[in-house]
Every structure is written in C-alpha cells, then in structure tokens.
Scaffold this motif. Structure first.
Motif, PDB file in Angstrom:
ATOM      1  N   THR A   1     -10.053  -7.042  12.822  1.00  0.00           N
ATOM      2  CA  THR A   1     -10.701  -5.683  12.731  1.00  0.00           C
ATOM      3  C   THR A   1     -11.649  -5.801  11.719  1.00  0.00           C
TER       4      THR A   1
ATOM      5  N   SER B   1      -3.986  -0.509  13.710  1.00  0.00           N
ATOM      6  CA  SER B   1      -5.401  -0.505  14.034  1.00  0.00           C
ATOM      7  C   SER B   1      -5.133  -0.855  15.638  1.00  0.00           C
TER       8      SER B   1
ATOM      9  N   THR C   1      -6.597  -3.128  17.384  1.00  0.00           N
ATOM     10  CA  THR C   1      -6.558  -4.561  17.623  1.00  0.00           C
ATOM     11  C   THR C   1      -5.151  -5.225  17.493  1.00  0.00           C
TER      12      THR C   1
END
Length: 407
Positions: free
Chosen positions: A256, A296, A298
């Motif tokens: 990220t 997140s 990702t």
C-alpha cells in the motif's frame, strides 16, 4: 522568441481557463503562429493529470502529452516510482510496452540503460522529447511492435537483465478484458520467447485477475506476486518472473502506497502460510465500545486473512465476513479501524426507525446477502457524513448492523 516558447507561454497564460471556451475561441484559427489545438490539449491534460504526474510535471513543466488517452492509460508517478524499486540498480533492461513512457523514465533513474518499445509513433516522438527535457540520457525509444522487437532480439542473440511489459487490457471494441491470455500481447503464449531475451520479467496486470489462476498460468517462474495500490484502491497485480530458476511457490506481497509520503505498508506471506494458519477466534457478541477492522484493498485482494488475525490478535465474526474485531484498540493495523457506537440486529423495528436518527451514513456490507445500495435503500438513508454502517453476517449466521466511527 521561437514558436515553441510562445506555445508554452500561451499554455501557462490560459492554464486555468475554461477548455470548452478556449476551443470555441481558438480551436479553428487558421494560419496561427502556434498550434492552438495542441496547446488546448496540453492544458486539458495538465488539469486532468496534474496530481497523477505531479513530480514529472514539476521536473519538466514543458512535458508533452500526445493525447488525452495517453495520459489516462499511463502509470502514475506514484506507481512508477515503486516499479523502479523492483529492478535493482545498474541493470540493462527493456520496456516492451512503453506508452507515454512514465514507467520507462522512472526505470531510467535506476537502470544502466533502457530501451522503450512503443507502436504509436506519436507517443515515441513525445517520449524522446520528454526524456530529453528531463535530462534522461540512458533511454532509447524504439518505434515498433514488441512482438517484432522480441523476434529481432532473439535473432541477434540480445539478452536483457530485466524486461517490463504492461499488456493492453482492452479488446478491439474497447471492452475490458482481464485474463492474461486475452490481453495484447498475450504474455502467457509469449513466455518461451521472453525467456530467450531476459532473466527477469515484470508483468503489470489488472487487479481483477485471480491470483491463483495467474500464478498457475505463469508457473513455474513466478518469484513474487505483488498486489499494489493505495489506501483506497487496489491498482494492479504485478508478477515478477525469474527465468533463471524454477519457483515452487511465489511470495505474495500486499503493498500500500501513501500519496502523502508516509511509509509504504508491506505485508508478505505465501499461500501455504495462510492455509496452514489456524482459524481465528470467533467473536460471538459485538458491543458498544468494541473495535471493527477492515483491511486495505491490497490486503483484501491478496487473500490473507488468518495470518492477519493471528499477527494482530484479532477475532472474526464469520469465516466469510472479511472483518475483524477486538475489545481494545490495536495499533498499526494494515487498514482502517472503527469504534462501535451501536450494534443492532437486522430486524424490522430497526429498519423502520433507523433513518429517523441517521439520515446520512456511509453504508458498507460484508457477507450480507444484499448490496450496499440495496441496504441503503431499505433503510432510507443517503451516503455521506462521518459515520459508517456495516451490514454483515455474525458467528450465528445472523445478519447484523454495526454503526461505527473512525477510531
């Protein structure tokens, strides 16, 4: 003062004017000293992509965009800077699908030399001009088809330490495609030839690709599989292939990047690690003051779940509900943390009265059997404000609602 200087001064003078009005006033001028159509396009691109290519435009304000589409399709400075960290310093490399050349120009900062191959002659011309303006002297732009370039390299016995390729993800009708074999060029079928011209191949692919299918299609050469994005969006899937040694199982990295310059978050694991990890404890009761965690984008895409629960000592609600929970706040979680304000059953009395108290709330669902739009409509609320409402399935298989705030 030559026309080129006048061209850029005009762009600077009208940079914040209405583009449509500029086209009406200047777009059809004949025998003008400058190309107003091109100048207006440069203004439009700077307005639209100013943040996307912020560092490049700052370094070279006279940067040229050959078309609006070239800017839309190009890698951002943020992602290209990360790509450049993957190649190592002093390598001899080739970018087989250069496009606008943002990746190639960032690679050039690390590489000994780089050849940028691009089929579109206008993009090649712009790349040569922009590279010169940025003071890049180790980049050579070649106008041609990458398939022909690969064949010519094989015939000449030319080999590169690293090759980079970003296959087009649209078909002839402009529709999106996601399987590697449907992209152009077809990297999977090109692998035998690519092995003849490079040691390491970096493939930039759609974030919509299934990770396990991608690894299987490129086996046994995948060394690293990188899921790359920002805190709000998964941007791409990067497969790093090492043709010098067969790889039994790739390392998966959820990366990220933060636009504010804060530290890059990286979570590294293998699929075997995730499968071998024991299932997390189940949280049976959610109460006011508890915390909910959402990974997140990702991390979510990477498929890691059990390892995250174990590393951060978190509980889960349900194996298919991709949310975590804890009674006390956990720091450094790779995603967002929310404090529970209210925990509610998804019951008729709650549905009927919810909008009376909360007219505006950001709705999200996880394993709920209903879309966020459908839940929002059912509750009679609109998106917005500081509060968030999660609809999800709990440990008993019941649908519940959690009203939360950032915390």
């Amino acid at each position: 003062m030559d026309n080129r200087q006048e061209f850029y001064e005009w762009i600077e003078a009208y940079l914040y004017d209405d583009v449509s009005k500029l086209r009406l006033k200047y777009g059809r001028m004949a025998d003008a000293s400058i190309d107003y159509g091109d100048a207006i396009r440069q203004i439009e691109c700077r307005r639209k992509f100013g943040k996307k290519f912020g560092s490049t435009l700052k370094a070279f304000p006279q940067f040229i965009f050959p078309s609006l589409l070239s800017g839309e399709q190009a890698t951002s400075d943020l992602l290209a800077s990360y790509h450049a960290t993957l190649i190592g310093s002093g390598v001899d490399m080739v970018d087989l699908t250069a496009g606008l050349g943002i990746d190639a120009m960032h690679f050039a900062a690390e590489a000994k030399s780089i050849i940028a191959v691009e089929l579109d002659s206008e993009k090649v011309e712009a790349l040569r001009y922009n590279a010169l303006g940025l003071g890049i002297n180790n980049l050579s732009a070649v106008n041609g088809d990458c398939n022909d370039f690969i064949e010519d390299s094989i015939d000449a016995g030319k080999r590169y330490e690293v090759a980079f390729i970003d296959p087009a993800r649209r078909d002839d009708n402009g529709g999106r495609v996601f399987a590697l074999t449907d992209c152009a060029p077809d990297v999977v079928n090109l692998l035998p030839k690519l092995r003849e011209i490079c040691d390491v191949l970096i493939i930039k692919a759609s974030p919509m690709l299934d990770i396990s299918h991608t690894v299987a299609a490129l086996a046994p050469w995948v060394r690293d599989l990188i899921v790359l994005g920002t805190p709000s969006e998964c941007k791409e899937l990067i497969a790093m292939l090492d043709f010098r040694a067969e790889c039994e199982e790739p390392v998966i990295k959820a990366v990220t990047l933060h636009t504010d310059g804060s530290a890059t978050e990286v979570f590294t694991f293998t699929a075997s690690d995730e499968r071998a990890c024991e299932q997390a404890k189940v949280k049976t009761t959610l109460s006011e003051g508890d915390y909910i965690y959402e990974m997140s984008p990702t991390m979510m895409k990477s498929g890691v779940f059990r390892l995250v629960a174990k590393q951060y000592s978190l509980s889960i609600f349900h194996p298919n509900t991709r949310l975590f929970a804890s009674a006390d706040a956990v720091e450094q979680f790779p995603g967002c943390r929310y404090k529970v304000l209210r925990a509610l059953p998804f019951a008729s009395r709650v549905i009927k009265s919810f909008a009376k108290e909360y007219r505006q709330v950001n709705v999200a669902v996880r394993n709920f059997g209903m879309t966020a739009d459908a839940l929002r409509k059912k509750l009679g609320v609109s998106d917005g404000g500081e509060l968030r409402l999660y609809g999800f399935t709990d440990s008993r298989g019941e649908r519940v609602l959690a009203l939360v705030e950032k915390g």
